[in-house]
Design an enzyme around this catalytic site. Structure first.
Site, PDB file in Angstrom:
ATOM      1  N   SER A   1     -14.997  89.126 -23.258  1.00 37.26           N
ATOM      2  CA  SER A   1     -15.447  88.840 -21.897  1.00 37.26           C
ATOM      3  C   SER A   1     -14.525  89.516 -20.903  1.00 37.26           C
ATOM      4  O   SER A   1     -13.362  89.798 -21.227  1.00 37.26           O
ATOM      5  CB  SER A   1     -15.413  87.327 -21.661  1.00 37.26           C
ATOM      6  OG  SER A   1     -15.645  87.008 -20.304  1.00 37.26           O
TER       7      SER A   1
ATOM      8  N   TYR B   1     -11.670  78.961 -21.312  1.00 33.68           N
ATOM      9  CA  TYR B   1     -12.430  80.129 -21.757  1.00 33.68           C
ATOM     10  C   TYR B   1     -11.573  81.392 -21.652  1.00 33.68           C
ATOM     11  O   TYR B   1     -11.496  82.190 -22.591  1.00 33.68           O
ATOM     12  CB  TYR B   1     -13.695  80.261 -20.914  1.00 33.68           C
ATOM     13  CG  TYR B   1     -14.629  81.361 -21.353  1.00 33.68           C
ATOM     14  CD1 TYR B   1     -15.381  81.226 -22.524  1.00 33.68           C
ATOM     15  CD2 TYR B   1     -14.768  82.522 -20.598  1.00 33.68           C
ATOM     16  CE1 TYR B   1     -16.238  82.237 -22.926  1.00 33.68           C
ATOM     17  CE2 TYR B   1     -15.632  83.535 -21.002  1.00 33.68           C
ATOM     18  CZ  TYR B   1     -16.375  83.386 -22.160  1.00 33.68           C
ATOM     19  OH  TYR B   1     -17.220  84.383 -22.559  1.00 33.68           O
TER      20      TYR B   1
END
Length: 258
Positions: free
Chosen positions: A140, A153
């Site tokens: 990501s 995250y």
């Protein structure tokens, strides 16, 4: 017609029962791969595998190494080898330090980071024995830069890049390559539409439409990242066209992360 030839290669995709993982499995199938669809949701995995020309559905909780090992054994028994491993299984639980529970933080890191480790540990030995293979983690942009009120995250994805680089060094002489794809925000995906817009609106005190506008405005190309953007880079990394690339984290963000 693609110039890249993946015909007959055996690919494994984790977290592949829906969303991005399903799209990646379908694309590998379209490129001619035999595809193992791995997910904790076995019914979803079976539904995706049924759409493939040569698919195999396997129930895998990536936080359980024994299940990853069993999946690797099943793939080898069926097809004899593994050429491409796409570690896509991931979860998002957002929240600031006051509202994110230790349990939620642990769940995110267990799936996103420990699960990545477990998956590679189970499947890599076959690739190493064969002297070839491509391991691709779906990471990501949050693995490259901190994410507001989304620390669990980001931490798990930063760790994923560190693990990717370390494994790339470890496997370099074996012919097995390890790389990451770091997508931008998939604003049109079910994950965002059904979950993340709500999570971010709640923890940022704005409306869902304002969340969308905020994230679009952060992208120089002024559009959402789409599944195909990620698929195209995955196919490149899976192929011999990227044979001199390992340990890389490739941004696919419309210029948002450079």
């Amino acid at each position: 017609m693609s110039l890249i030839d993946l015909k007959g290669k055996v690919a494994v995709v984790t977290g592949a029962s829906q969303g991005l993982g399903e799209a990646l499995a379908l694309r590998l199938d379209a490129e001619g791969c035999k595809v193992a669809v791995c997910d904790i949701n076995i019914e979803g995995a079976k539904a995706v595998a049924a759409k493939l020309q040569n698919g195999l559905a396997l129930q895998v909780n990536v936080t359980d190494y024994a299940q990853c090992e069993a999946a690797a054994k099943a793939v080898i028994e069926k097809w004899g080898t593994v050429d491409v491993l796409v570690a896509n299984a991931a979860i998002v639980k957002s929240g600031d330090i006051y509202n994110l529970s230790p349990e939620a933080f642990k769940l995110v890191t267990d799936i996103n980071l420990n699960g990545y480790f477990n998956t590679v540990k189970a499947f890599a030995p076959t690739m190493i024995a064969n002297g070839k293979g491509s391991i691709i983690q779906i990471n990501s942009k949050s693995g490259r830069k901190g994410s507001f009120k989304n620390g669990a995250y980001a931490a798990s994805k930063f760790g994923g890049i560190g693990l990717t680089q370390s494994l790339a060094l470890e496997f370099a002489e074996s012919g097995v390559r390890v790389n990451c794809i770091c997508p931008g925000n998939l604003l049109n995906s079910p994950l965002w539409v059904n979950s993340l817009f709500k999570q971010y609106a709640a923890n940022q005190g704005i409306t869902e439409e304002q969340v969308r506008e905020k994230y679009i405005n952060q992208v120089p190309m002024k559009r959402s990242c789409e599944y195909k953007d990620i698929e195209d880079v995955m196919v490149f990394l899976a192929s011999d066209y990227s044979s001199y690339m390992t340990g890389q984290a490739i941004n696919v963000t419309g210029g948002q992360q450079m």
